[in-house]
Design a protein around this motif. Structure first.
Motif, PDB file in Angstrom:
ATOM      1  N   LYS A   1     -38.631  -5.080  14.093  1.00  0.00           N
ATOM      2  CA  LYS A   1     -38.560  -3.832  14.838  1.00  0.00           C
ATOM      3  C   LYS A   1     -39.820  -3.648  15.672  1.00  0.00           C
ATOM      4  CE  LYS A   1     -37.493   1.008  14.356  1.00  0.00           C
ATOM      5  NZ  LYS A   1     -36.992   2.046  13.490  1.00  0.00           N
ATOM      6  N   TYR A   2     -40.976  -3.947  15.091  1.00  0.00           N
ATOM      7  CA  TYR A   2     -42.241  -3.811  15.801  1.00  0.00           C
ATOM      8  C   TYR A   2     -43.044  -5.083  15.620  1.00  0.00           C
ATOM      9  CZ  TYR A   2     -41.068   1.129  15.685  1.00  0.00           C
ATOM     10  OH  TYR A   2     -40.441   2.318  15.838  1.00  0.00           O
TER      11      TYR A   2
ATOM     12  N   ALA B   1     -43.634  -1.772  20.229  1.00  0.00           N
ATOM     13  CA  ALA B   1     -42.225  -1.489  19.960  1.00  0.00           C
ATOM     14  C   ALA B   1     -41.369  -2.263  20.963  1.00  0.00           C
ATOM     15  CB  ALA B   1     -41.955   0.006  20.105  1.00  0.00           C
TER      16      ALA B   1
ATOM     17  N   ASN C   1     -32.622  -8.856  19.235  1.00  0.00           N
ATOM     18  CA  ASN C   1     -33.335  -7.708  18.695  1.00  0.00           C
ATOM     19  C   ASN C   1     -32.388  -6.515  18.606  1.00  0.00           C
ATOM     20  OD1 ASN C   1     -34.971  -5.309  18.486  1.00  0.00           O
ATOM     21  ND2 ASN C   1     -36.721  -6.628  18.897  1.00  0.00           N
TER      22      ASN C   1
ATOM     23  N   GLN D   1     -32.815  -3.516  17.363  1.00  0.00           N
ATOM     24  CA  GLN D   1     -33.380  -2.220  17.748  1.00  0.00           C
ATOM     25  C   GLN D   1     -33.385  -2.054  19.269  1.00  0.00           C
ATOM     26  OE1 GLN D   1     -34.921  -4.281  15.442  1.00  0.00           O
ATOM     27  NE2 GLN D   1     -34.182  -3.108  13.705  1.00  0.00           N
TER      28      GLN D   1
ATOM     29  N   ASP E   1     -29.751  -1.499  20.652  1.00  0.00           N
ATOM     30  CA  ASP E   1     -29.076  -0.235  20.345  1.00  0.00           C
ATOM     31  C   ASP E   1     -29.446   0.824  21.382  1.00  0.00           C
ATOM     32  OD1 ASP E   1     -27.602   1.758  19.146  1.00  0.00           O
ATOM     33  OD2 ASP E   1     -29.033   2.088  17.515  1.00  0.00           O
TER      34      ASP E   1
ATOM     35  N   ASN F   1     -27.279   3.488  15.933  1.00  0.00           N
ATOM     36  CA  ASN F   1     -27.402   2.513  14.842  1.00  0.00           C
ATOM     37  C   ASN F   1     -26.182   1.623  14.684  1.00  0.00           C
ATOM     38  OD1 ASN F   1     -30.047   3.281  14.020  1.00  0.00           O
ATOM     39  ND2 ASN F   1     -29.152   5.076  13.042  1.00  0.00           N
TER      40      ASN F   1
END
Length: 80
Positions: free
Chosen positions: A4-5, A18, A51, A53, A56, A61
């Motif tokens: 995510k990061y 991010a 990725n 995240q 989206d 989600n």
């Protein structure tokens, strides 16, 4: 799947990055290949580095065709 990061620590500096919303393939750019990566993910053919995240785009989600359309809208409205 990508993290995510991205977190790095170097020379006393902590850097947290991010993912860029829409950059589903993680190449640092938002292009039509990101929309294709999302469609491939939906079809069960996720590419290495996909990725979730960043993919989206709708923020619900759940990765759906709405997110691929969202990437196209980002490209059209911001130049990618």
């Amino acid at each position: 799947m990508s993290e995510k990061y991205s977190i790095t620590y170097q020379s006393g500096t902590l850097t947290i990055v991010a993912p860029v919303l829409g950059d589903a393939n993680g190449d640092g750019k938002i292009t039509i290949t990101d929309a294709v990566a999302i469609v491939n993910y939906i079809l069960g053919n996720a590419s290495p580095g996909f990725n979730i995240q960043a993919a989206d785009v709708s923020g619900d989600n759940d990765i759906t065709i709405t997110d691929a359309v969202g990437v196209v809208n980002i490209i059209l409205n911001n130049g990618g």
